[in-house]
Design an enzyme around this catalytic site. Structure first.
Site, mmCIF file in Angstrom:
data_model
loop_
_atom_site.group_PDB
_atom_site.id
_atom_site.type_symbol
_atom_site.label_atom_id
_atom_site.label_comp_id
_atom_site.label_asym_id
_atom_site.label_seq_id
_atom_site.Cartn_x
_atom_site.Cartn_y
_atom_site.Cartn_z
ATOM 1 N N PRO A 90 34.243 30.526 46.068
ATOM 2 C CG PRO A 90 35.134 28.556 46.930
ATOM 3 C CD PRO A 90 34.230 29.699 47.281
ATOM 4 C CD GLU A 117 32.743 20.778 52.308
ATOM 5 O OE1 GLU A 117 33.179 20.504 51.180
ATOM 6 O OE2 GLU A 117 33.466 20.846 53.327
ATOM 7 N NE ARG A 155 40.869 52.565 45.473
ATOM 8 C CZ ARG A 155 41.407 53.009 44.340
ATOM 9 N NH1 ARG A 155 40.921 52.596 43.191
ATOM 10 N NH2 ARG A 155 42.416 53.856 44.353
ATOM 11 C CG ASP A 170 43.486 53.269 40.622
ATOM 12 O OD1 ASP A 170 44.453 53.971 40.970
ATOM 13 O OD2 ASP A 170 42.426 53.201 41.261
#
Length: 246
Positions: A90, A117, A155, A170
């Protein structure tokens, strides 16, 4: 492309990699997946991969030894140039289509999926080449994030999609959101397809699609317009769209 994934829950990947485009890509030989349980690299009989953090605190921290040994073994076995070693975290850079396109140009990707953690900092500082976050939120582990990145990269590989133009058009690939799509019937419960799409005039259809792409981006993601150099003529359309929305 070779894709290695380090995870203590390798069974999570079977359903995702074994279906749809990701599976077809493997069948075509465009990509090879290898899911590794890095517990097998632990240097203790209990195959422990985590320990308490120095200095105290909540949670457990992934040890460096199993992950270093696993990555080094995979690199040693690889027949291509130095791989990109990606830490799903993150704290990493927020993932974008541009990053997907960059990674799609690599021969070998190694994903490290953590739990608990966090990671021993030496993994971050001395082993990985990229840290990636798929959004400003926290997941139980890195597996779901790795699946998202793998899907978006694979992809883009040559020959994977039925049409090479598919990913070029896209959302985000052009810097704008994609235009609306319609299919048969032309009239569904009184809801009709825009007449221009039925006209057969490809010049007008292309113009409509470009304008609607611009309109949708202005309405839903105006921040994208600030980071995009619009082609010639788009500025006039954007001014008209802004005036209509006032």
């Amino acid at each position: 492309m070779k894709v290695d994934v380090l995870s203590i829950f390798p069974e999570m990947f079977a359903g995702v990699l074994g279906h749809s485009i990701l599976n077809k890509a493997a069948e075509k030989g465009a990509v090879e997946y290898n899911i590794v349980n890095f517990r097998s690299y632990a240097d203790n009989r209990h195959q422990t991969v985590d320990d308490y953090p120095y200095g105290g605190g909540a949670g457990m921290v992934l040890k460096p030894q199993p992950i270093f040994d696993a990555v080094e073994d995979l690199v040693k076995k690889a027949e291509c140039r130095k791989p990109r070693v990606i830490l799903m975290c993150p704290q990493g850079e927020r993932y974008t289509q541009r990053k997907a396109e960059e990674l799609a140009g690599e021969d070998h990707l190694i994903f490290i999926c953590g739990h608990y953690e966090g990671y021993d900092e030496r993994i971050r500082e001395h082993l990985v080449t990229d840290e990636i976050s798929i959004g400003d939120y926290v997941l139980t582990g890195g597996e779901l994030g790795a699946m998202v990145v793998i899907d978006s990269v694979v992809r883009l590989l040559p020959g994977v999609l039925g049409s090479e133009e598919s990913h070029i058009q896209d959302s985000f690939s052009t810097g704008l959101l994609e235009h609306p799509h319609y299919t048969r019937p032309a009239d569904f419960r009184g809801l009709k397809v825009p007449e221009v799409l039925l006209s057969g005039n490809h010049r007008l259809i292309d113009e409509w699609r470009m304008k609607e792409s611009l309109r949708r981006t202005h309405t839903r993601r105006p921040d994208l317009l600030e980071a995009t150099d619009l082609p010639e003529g788009y500025g006039k359309w954007l001014a008209e769209i802004k005036k209509q929305s006032e």
